[in-house]
Motif scaffolding. Structure first.
Motif, PDB file in Angstrom:
ATOM      1  N   SER A   1      31.505  44.261  45.545  1.00  0.00           N
ATOM      2  CA  SER A   1      31.245  45.699  45.521  1.00  0.00           C
ATOM      3  C   SER A   1      29.759  45.970  45.411  1.00  0.00           C
ATOM      4  CB  SER A   1      31.967  46.354  44.338  1.00  0.00           C
ATOM      5  OG  SER A   1      31.447  45.872  43.105  1.00  0.00           O
ATOM      6  N   LEU A   2      29.376  47.195  45.779  1.00  0.00           N
ATOM      7  CA  LEU A   2      28.021  47.684  45.568  1.00  0.00           C
ATOM      8  C   LEU A   2      28.101  49.125  45.098  1.00  0.00           C
ATOM      9  CD1 LEU A   2      24.715  47.164  47.319  1.00  0.00           C
ATOM     10  CD2 LEU A   2      25.569  49.522  47.257  1.00  0.00           C
ATOM     11  N   LEU A   3      27.283  49.451  44.083  1.00  0.00           N
ATOM     12  CA  LEU A   3      27.200  50.784  43.509  1.00  0.00           C
ATOM     13  C   LEU A   3      25.771  51.270  43.677  1.00  0.00           C
ATOM     14  CD1 LEU A   3      29.285  48.932  41.863  1.00  0.00           C
ATOM     15  CD2 LEU A   3      29.070  50.634  40.061  1.00  0.00           C
ATOM     16  N   ALA A   4      25.597  52.592  43.908  1.00  0.00           N
ATOM     17  CA  ALA A   4      24.242  53.090  44.143  1.00  0.00           C
ATOM     18  C   ALA A   4      24.137  54.575  43.822  1.00  0.00           C
ATOM     19  CB  ALA A   4      23.830  52.847  45.594  1.00  0.00           C
ATOM     20  N   ARG A   5      22.902  54.981  43.558  1.00  0.00           N
ATOM     21  CA  ARG A   5      22.536  56.388  43.442  1.00  0.00           C
ATOM     22  C   ARG A   5      21.550  56.708  44.549  1.00  0.00           C
ATOM     23  NH1 ARG A   5      18.204  59.343  41.566  1.00  0.00           N
ATOM     24  NH2 ARG A   5      18.706  61.439  40.788  1.00  0.00           N
TER      25      ARG A   5
ATOM     26  N   PRO B   1      45.593  44.110  46.606  1.00  0.00           N
ATOM     27  CA  PRO B   1      45.914  45.435  47.154  1.00  0.00           C
ATOM     28  C   PRO B   1      45.256  46.549  46.361  1.00  0.00           C
ATOM     29  CG  PRO B   1      47.769  44.607  45.891  1.00  0.00           C
ATOM     30  CD  PRO B   1      46.772  43.490  45.960  1.00  0.00           C
ATOM     31  N   ALA B   2      44.957  47.650  47.061  1.00  0.00           N
ATOM     32  CA  ALA B   2      44.511  48.909  46.443  1.00  0.00           C
ATOM     33  C   ALA B   2      43.368  48.702  45.460  1.00  0.00           C
ATOM     34  CB  ALA B   2      45.690  49.604  45.773  1.00  0.00           C
ATOM     35  N   VAL B   3      42.366  47.934  45.837  1.00  0.00           N
ATOM     36  CA  VAL B   3      41.303  47.601  44.893  1.00  0.00           C
ATOM     37  C   VAL B   3      40.548  48.832  44.418  1.00  0.00           C
ATOM     38  CG1 VAL B   3      39.609  47.098  46.725  1.00  0.00           C
ATOM     39  CG2 VAL B   3      39.352  46.066  44.458  1.00  0.00           C
ATOM     40  N   ALA B   4      40.297  49.793  45.316  1.00  0.00           N
ATOM     41  CA  ALA B   4      39.516  50.963  44.914  1.00  0.00           C
ATOM     42  C   ALA B   4      40.266  51.831  43.917  1.00  0.00           C
ATOM     43  CB  ALA B   4      39.138  51.787  46.142  1.00  0.00           C
ATOM     44  N   ALA B   5      41.591  51.800  43.948  1.00  0.00           N
ATOM     45  CA  ALA B   5      42.374  52.605  43.017  1.00  0.00           C
ATOM     46  C   ALA B   5      42.168  52.163  41.580  1.00  0.00           C
ATOM     47  CB  ALA B   5      43.859  52.514  43.378  1.00  0.00           C
ATOM     48  N   ARG B   6      41.879  50.890  41.360  1.00  0.00           N
ATOM     49  CA  ARG B   6      41.739  50.347  40.014  1.00  0.00           C
ATOM     50  C   ARG B   6      40.292  50.163  39.580  1.00  0.00           C
ATOM     51  NH1 ARG B   6      44.806  46.985  42.687  1.00  0.00           N
ATOM     52  NH2 ARG B   6      43.238  45.314  42.564  1.00  0.00           N
ATOM     53  N   CYS B   7      39.408  49.930  40.543  1.00  0.00           N
ATOM     54  CA  CYS B   7      38.085  49.416  40.197  1.00  0.00           C
ATOM     55  C   CYS B   7      36.944  50.401  40.404  1.00  0.00           C
ATOM     56  CB  CYS B   7      37.796  48.166  41.028  1.00  0.00           C
ATOM     57  SG  CYS B   7      38.968  46.813  40.758  1.00  0.00           S
ATOM     58  N   ALA B   8      37.125  51.468  41.166  1.00  0.00           N
ATOM     59  CA  ALA B   8      36.029  52.368  41.531  1.00  0.00           C
ATOM     60  C   ALA B   8      36.074  53.644  40.700  1.00  0.00           C
ATOM     61  CB  ALA B   8      36.108  52.708  43.018  1.00  0.00           C
ATOM     62  N   HIS B   9      34.937  53.974  40.062  1.00  0.00           N
ATOM     63  CA  HIS B   9      34.864  55.138  39.177  1.00  0.00           C
ATOM     64  C   HIS B   9      33.498  55.798  39.352  1.00  0.00           C
ATOM     65  CE1 HIS B   9      38.364  53.386  37.076  1.00  0.00           C
ATOM     66  NE2 HIS B   9      37.726  52.243  37.261  1.00  0.00           N
ATOM     67  N   ALA B  10      33.470  57.113  39.473  1.00  0.00           N
ATOM     68  CA  ALA B  10      32.211  57.840  39.593  1.00  0.00           C
ATOM     69  C   ALA B  10      32.387  59.240  39.025  1.00  0.00           C
ATOM     70  CB  ALA B  10      31.755  57.907  41.053  1.00  0.00           C
ATOM     71  N   ARG B  11      31.297  59.783  38.512  1.00  0.00           N
ATOM     72  CA  ARG B  11      31.336  61.121  37.932  1.00  0.00           C
ATOM     73  C   ARG B  11      30.059  61.854  38.327  1.00  0.00           C
ATOM     74  NH1 ARG B  11      32.664  61.077  31.740  1.00  0.00           N
ATOM     75  NH2 ARG B  11      34.418  59.883  32.623  1.00  0.00           N
ATOM     76  N   ALA B  12      30.200  63.037  38.908  1.00  0.00           N
ATOM     77  CA  ALA B  12      29.055  63.797  39.392  1.00  0.00           C
ATOM     78  C   ALA B  12      28.051  64.047  38.278  1.00  0.00           C
ATOM     79  CB  ALA B  12      29.532  65.124  39.973  1.00  0.00           C
ATOM     80  N   GLY B  13      26.778  63.813  38.571  1.00  0.00           N
ATOM     81  CA  GLY B  13      25.712  64.044  37.617  1.00  0.00           C
ATOM     82  C   GLY B  13      25.611  63.021  36.515  1.00  0.00           C
ATOM     83  N   VAL B  14      26.518  62.056  36.481  1.00  0.00           N
ATOM     84  CA  VAL B  14      26.582  61.093  35.382  1.00  0.00           C
ATOM     85  C   VAL B  14      26.291  59.679  35.861  1.00  0.00           C
ATOM     86  CG1 VAL B  14      28.088  60.045  33.648  1.00  0.00           C
ATOM     87  CG2 VAL B  14      28.172  62.519  34.049  1.00  0.00           C
ATOM     88  N   GLY B  15      27.083  59.181  36.792  1.00  0.00           N
ATOM     89  CA  GLY B  15      26.874  57.825  37.256  1.00  0.00           C
ATOM     90  C   GLY B  15      28.068  57.274  38.000  1.00  0.00           C
ATOM     91  N   VAL B  16      28.029  55.983  38.244  1.00  0.00           N
ATOM     92  CA  VAL B  16      29.083  55.279  38.964  1.00  0.00           C
ATOM     93  C   VAL B  16      29.294  53.943  38.264  1.00  0.00           C
ATOM     94  CG1 VAL B  16      27.381  54.385  40.635  1.00  0.00           C
ATOM     95  CG2 VAL B  16      29.817  54.403  41.220  1.00  0.00           C
ATOM     96  N   ALA B  17      30.556  53.518  38.203  1.00  0.00           N
ATOM     97  CA  ALA B  17      30.888  52.297  37.466  1.00  0.00           C
ATOM     98  C   ALA B  17      32.004  51.548  38.178  1.00  0.00           C
ATOM     99  CB  ALA B  17      31.313  52.624  36.037  1.00  0.00           C
TER     100      ALA B  17
END
Length: 225
Positions: free
Chosen positions: A4-8, A24-40
Motif C-alpha cells: 500500500s501507499l498513503l499520501a497527502r 479478498p476485500a483488502v480495502a474494506a479492512r485496511c484503508a482508513h482516511a478522515r478529511a482534514g485529519v489524515g490517512v491510515a
C-alpha cells in the motif's frame, strides 16, 4: 500479503491511499482516511480498529509519529501488525511488528509512506514511493501510478486478488472509494485503475450533488432533464 501507499496532496489537502493484496476485500479492512485529519492503514493479520485509532489520535492533535507511538503502546497483539499513517502536515509514520509475514518493507517520501508484507522483495515500497513522486496529475492519478509501480516492481510474492483506492477531501465522507474485492483472473489493480478513469471526470459533480443538488449538473440518467 499486502502492499500500500498513503499520501497527502500539499496543493489540495486531500488524503488518499491505494492498496492491493492476495486476500479478498483488502480495502474494506485496511484503508482508513478522515478529511482534514489524515490517512491510515492497518495491515498484516489486520486489526481494522487500529486505522480509526490512529485517526482519532491525529484528530486530537498528535503528529503522525506521536499517534503511531500512542497506538502501538497499547494495542493488543501489536507484534502481528503493520501500520502506516500520514498527518495533516504531511508527516509520516510506520510500524512493523516482529511477527510480520514473509519479506516486508517500508519506505517514506515527501508526504507519502508505503509498506507491505509477503512481498516479492523488500524494495517494493520504495518503488511505490518513486512511482508516486514521478507521476503527474490528480492525487488519484498519482496513487494509481504508485500501485502499478509496486506491482511492476514485483508486488506480493503471489498473485493479488483485490485492490482499492480511498480518498477524502473537504467533505466528511470519502470523495472516492473504489474497490475490486475479488478477481480470480485478471488484475484487480487494473480494475481499480479503470474505475478511477471513469469516476475521476465525474467526481466533482457527485460532490456538488451531495452539497447542493440545486446547483448540480445533469445527473446523466434516463429521464433526467
Amino acid at each position: 500479503m499486502t502492499f500500500s501507499l498513503l499520501a497527502r496532496c500539499p496543493e489540495t489537502g486531500r488524503f488518499g491511499m491505494v492498496i492491493s493484496s492476495s486476500s479478498p476485500a483488502v480495502a474494506a479492512r485496511c484503508a482508513h482516511a478522515r478529511a482534514g485529519v489524515g490517512v491510515a492503514a492497518s495491515q498484516n493479520i489486520t486489526d481494522p480498529a487500529l486505522g480509526p485509532a490512529l485517526l482519532d489520535a491525529l484528530a486530537r492533535g498528535r503528529s503522525a509519529p506521536e499517534a503511531m507511538a500512542e497506538v502501538t503502546a497499547i494495542a493488543p497483539h501489536i507484534q502481528y501488525r503493520q501500520l502506516l499513517c500520514v498527518d495533516a502536515a504531511g508527516r509520516t509514520a510506520h510500524w512493523s511488528g516482529e511477527r510480520i509475514l514473509g519479506t516486508w518493507g517500508v519506505a517514506e517520501g515527501d508526504g507519502a509512506v508505503a509498506g507491505g508484507n509477503l512481498l516479492a522483495h523488500d524494495g517494493v515500497p520504495a518503488a511505490m514511493v518513486a512511482g508516486f513522486a514521478a507521476a503527474r496529475g490528480d492525487l488519484g492519478d498519482r496513487l494509481v501510478a504508485a500501485l502499478r509501480a509496486g506491482r511492476d516492481a514485483g508486488g506480493e510474492a503471489g498473485p493479488v486478488h483485490s485492490a482499492g483506492l480511498l480518498m477524502v477531501d473537504a467533505a466528511s465522507w470519502p470523495v472516492a472509494s473504489l474497490r475490486c474485492d475479488w478477481l480470480d483472473q485478471g488484475c484487480p489493480i487494473e480494475a481499480v485503475a479503470r474505475a478511477w478513469d471513469v469516476y475521476a471526470p465525474q467526481m466533482a459533480a457527485y460532490v456538488q450533488r451531495a452539497m447542493d443538488p440545486r446547483e448540480a449538473p445533469s445527473y446523466g440518467v434516463p429521464g433526467d432533464e
